[in-house]
Design an enzyme around this catalytic site. Structure first.
Site, PDB file in Angstrom:
ATOM      1  N   ASP A 199     -39.568 -40.081  -2.403  1.00  0.00           N
ATOM      2  CA  ASP A 199     -39.027 -38.851  -1.820  1.00  0.00           C
ATOM      3  C   ASP A 199     -37.888 -39.164  -0.846  1.00  0.00           C
ATOM      4  O   ASP A 199     -38.000 -40.074  -0.022  1.00  0.00           O
ATOM      5  CB  ASP A 199     -40.178 -38.144  -1.074  1.00  0.00           C
ATOM      6  CG  ASP A 199     -39.795 -36.770  -0.574  1.00  0.00           C
ATOM      7  OD1 ASP A 199     -39.581 -35.870  -1.408  1.00  0.00           O
ATOM      8  OD2 ASP A 199     -39.694 -36.585   0.655  1.00  0.00           O
ATOM      9  N   GLU A 254     -35.347 -40.451  -5.169  1.00  0.00           N
ATOM     10  CA  GLU A 254     -34.660 -39.168  -5.000  1.00  0.00           C
ATOM     11  C   GLU A 254     -33.534 -39.419  -4.009  1.00  0.00           C
ATOM     12  O   GLU A 254     -33.770 -39.569  -2.817  1.00  0.00           O
ATOM     13  CB  GLU A 254     -35.630 -38.121  -4.455  1.00  0.00           C
ATOM     14  CG  GLU A 254     -35.020 -36.734  -4.454  1.00  0.00           C
ATOM     15  CD  GLU A 254     -35.581 -35.815  -3.380  1.00  0.00           C
ATOM     16  OE1 GLU A 254     -35.423 -34.600  -3.519  1.00  0.00           O
ATOM     17  OE2 GLU A 254     -36.156 -36.298  -2.394  1.00  0.00           O
ATOM     18  N   ASP A 328     -37.867 -28.415  -6.894  1.00  0.00           N
ATOM     19  CA  ASP A 328     -36.881 -27.995  -5.890  1.00  0.00           C
ATOM     20  C   ASP A 328     -35.721 -27.223  -6.504  1.00  0.00           C
ATOM     21  O   ASP A 328     -34.829 -26.778  -5.789  1.00  0.00           O
ATOM     22  CB  ASP A 328     -36.290 -29.229  -5.183  1.00  0.00           C
ATOM     23  CG  ASP A 328     -37.310 -29.982  -4.372  1.00  0.00           C
ATOM     24  OD1 ASP A 328     -38.260 -29.350  -3.864  1.00  0.00           O
ATOM     25  OD2 ASP A 328     -37.161 -31.220  -4.239  1.00  0.00           O
TER      26      ASP A 328
HETATM   27  C1  NOJ Z   1     -37.787 -33.580  -1.443  1.00  0.00           C
HETATM   28  C2  NOJ Z   1     -38.934 -32.892  -2.081  1.00  0.00           C
HETATM   29  O1  NOJ Z   1     -38.737 -32.884  -3.457  1.00  0.00           O
HETATM   30  C3  NOJ Z   1     -39.021 -31.526  -1.481  1.00  0.00           C
HETATM   31  O2  NOJ Z   1     -39.901 -30.682  -2.155  1.00  0.00           O
HETATM   32  C4  NOJ Z   1     -39.400 -31.694  -0.028  1.00  0.00           C
HETATM   33  O3  NOJ Z   1     -39.365 -30.448   0.616  1.00  0.00           O
HETATM   34  C5  NOJ Z   1     -38.453 -32.639   0.689  1.00  0.00           C
HETATM   35  N1  NOJ Z   1     -38.122 -33.800  -0.088  1.00  0.00           N
HETATM   36  C6  NOJ Z   1     -39.068 -33.133   1.955  1.00  0.00           C
HETATM   37  O4  NOJ Z   1     -40.114 -34.021   1.667  1.00  0.00           O
END
Ligand code: NOJ
Length: 560
Positions: A199, A254, A328
């Site tokens: 993440d 990510e 997201d």
């Molecule tokens: C990226 C995640 O995919 C998202 O859902 C999250 O709110 C943020 N990182 C913070 O962890």
């Protein structure tokens, strides 16, 4: 070609809260996932990326973790996890778990200790600073609106939180914190996990001194923490402490804000950091000046230029991941296709693109049946902290037009992807027997798994065929990429080539018929059909493409 399993895999993402509720509390859970594994096996995916299932107060649906080795009570127990993983492995499905270590929950014992006093042994696990003239230490903003700093009275200092104030950022400068992270990773690998999705992996390293950011940017301060000064050092260390010990372990970072140059370092074929990155360029194109809730229409040529750039520039140097949706992002068919008249055709066309590019394709739950965005009338029906905070900051306190904001939420909001999975036409879409934590999309009676499985022409069966072909074709996985007709605002045309074997991909991104002129290198060649979302005789030729038609032809250089 540097072959390995995760390059040839198709990965399915599960957002557990919304996937399947086995115990009738309106919240998806691990047993629910186990119940649906035969469904995933039928689809043919190789691995599951499971969004967080750890103990969490759920300020951000599990992306705020209070115990990295515990299971969220709403989702079940460690026994349920073990059973789920065992059942996945039995079916040949690997498990990628989500590692959220840019921040923890403020309810994690580390932070509970850290905030107690300046000399607490855990103080330095987080990023604490004095205020400046009664204000926050710098001008950085949170991704969930407002300042990225929260004042804490107990010690008269501020802590940094790039996301919600219940998600304090961990201090990666502290080697003890990094050790803790590697221990957590090894714990899950020892339990059997096959990889990690990392993440916000590009944000661990903050520029020392935490200087003010450019106030003109939508995410103020991001130039000081995206791909920060020590980020590659941190990943080398992670690699040495975790990945190097477990050959075959897959990691996908990510990496919001990643450039081609940075991606070559993170995911280089021999840089020893991570297996692949999620780049963000194609999903931020609509943002005006980087602002998620201020959107524009993007011409196809711009979208194609970004997709093609990542294809050609990483080829032979680093590994791509391919995605059109996740928890997201909004639903891909609503964003780039047509979620009414040509829903099936356009969803099939979009995934034809995804499955014929170089990189590892990801399918987010519900995409395989063409689930669409949801349009709730009331802001009260939205649960996402990003949507709720932005509404408060922009509409309630900022005087922005509520209608314009609602349009933006309908188009881009995260809850579009988080409505419960639509399994059948029964109440609550077969997701639960109780009112779900987030309302079901009202179109569940027409769009659901049961309907898709019964319809031989459904997106589901087409997706299965794409996955099957992907497994058969090394050209689809490893082939190089050449784009044609770049200025065409209706068609995306490209060729994948590996040795003598070629795939010509022709995609109509519009709801109208479009003329297609065969590129010169394919003229006079014979071909066979690889896949199409319409009837197609398989011979490449000049022709008229039907609305959202996708046609992929297989041909050989040596053929006459
Ligand atoms: C990226 C995640 O995919 C998202 O859902 C999250 O709110 C943020 N990182 C913070 O962890």
């Amino acid at each position: 070609m540097n072959k390995c399993w995760w390059k040839e895999a198709v990965i399915y993402q599960i957002y557990p809260r919304s996937f399947m509720d086995s115990n009738g509390d309106g919240i998806g859970d691990l047993k629910g996932i186990t119940q649906k594994l035969d469904y995933l096996k039928e689809l043919g995916v190789d691995a599951v990326w499971l969004s967080p299932f750890y103990k969490s107060p759920n300020d951000d649906n599990g992306y705020d973790i209070s115990d990295y080795r515990g299971i969220m009570e709403e989702f079940g127990t460690m026994e349920d996890f073990d059973e789920m993983q065992r059942e996945m492995h039995k079916r040949g499905i690997r498990l990628i778990v989500d590692l959220v270590v840019n921040h923890s929950s403020d309810e994690h014992p580390w932070f509970v200790e850290s905030r107690k006093s300046k000399d607490n042994p855990y103080r330095d696990y987080y990023i604490w600073r004095d205020g400046k003239n009664g204000q926050a230490p710098n001008n950085w903003t949170s991704h969930f609106s407002g300042s990225a700093w929260e004042y804490d009275e107990a010690t008269d200092q501020y802590y940094l939180h790039l996301f919600s104030k219940k998600q304090p950022d961990l201090n990666w400068e502290n080697p003890v914190v990094r050790r803790e992270v590697y221990d957590i990773m090894n714990f899950w690998v020892d339990k059997g996990a096959d990889g990690f999705r990392l993440d916000v992996a590009s944000m661990y390293s903050k520029r020392p001194g935490l200087p003010d950011g450019d106030p003109g940017r939508a995410e103020i301060g991001s130039e000081h923490y995206q791909n920060g000064p020590r980020i590659h050092e941190f990943f080398h260390e992670m690699y040495d402490n975790v990945m190097a010990k477990h050959p075959g372990l897959m990691t996908v970072g990510e990496t919001s804000g990643v450039t081609i140059e940075e991606a070559k370092k993170y995911a280089g074929l021999d840089t020893h950091e991570m297996s692949m990155v999620f780049q963000f360029e194609h999903v931020k194109l609509e943002y005006i000046n980087g602002d998620k809730f201020n959107l524009r229409h993007v011409p196809l040529s711009e979208f194609k230029a970004v997709m093609s750039k990542w294809q050609t520039e990483l080829d032979g140097k680093a590994w791509n991941s391919l995605y059109l949706a996740n928890h997201d992002q909004p639903r891909s068919v609503s964003r780039w296709g047509d979620d009414t008249k040509y829903r099936k055709e356009s969803a099939k066309m979009l995934y034809t693109m995804l499955m014929t590019m170089q990189g590892t394709p990801y399918v987010y739950q519900g995409e395989e049946i063409g689930m669409t965005n949801v349009h709730f009338d009331s802001i009260e029906d939205y649960q996402d902290i990003q949507i709720r905070n932005a509404w408060r900051a922009r509409v309630e306190n900022g005087g922005e037009d509520p209608e314009k904001m609602m349009q933006a939420i309908w188009y881009i909001g995260r809850d579009n992807a988080r409505t419960p999975m639509q399994w059948d036409a029964s109440p609550c879409a077969g997701f639960s027997t109780a009112a779900p934590w987030l309302k079901v999309n009202p179109n569940y009676k027409e769009i659901n798994v049961k309907e898709a499985l019964e319809d031989p022409d459904s997106i589901f069966w087409y997706m299965k065929e794409l996955i099957r072909l992907r497994h058969e074709s090394e050209t689809a996985v490893y082939g190089d990429f050449t784009e044609y007709q770049k200025e065409n605002e209706a068609l995306y045309v490209y060729n994948r080539s590996l040795g003598d074997d070629n795939l010509l991909v022709v995609l109509n991104f519009t709801g109208e018929e479009q003329p297609f002129v065969l590129p010169r290198p394919m003229r006079g060649k014979t071909s066979a059909l690889y896949v199409s979302n319409y009837e197609n005789d398989g011979q490449m030729a000049d022709r008229t493409l039907r609305p959202y038609e996708a046609a992929v032809y297989r041909w050989k250089e040596t053929d006459k």
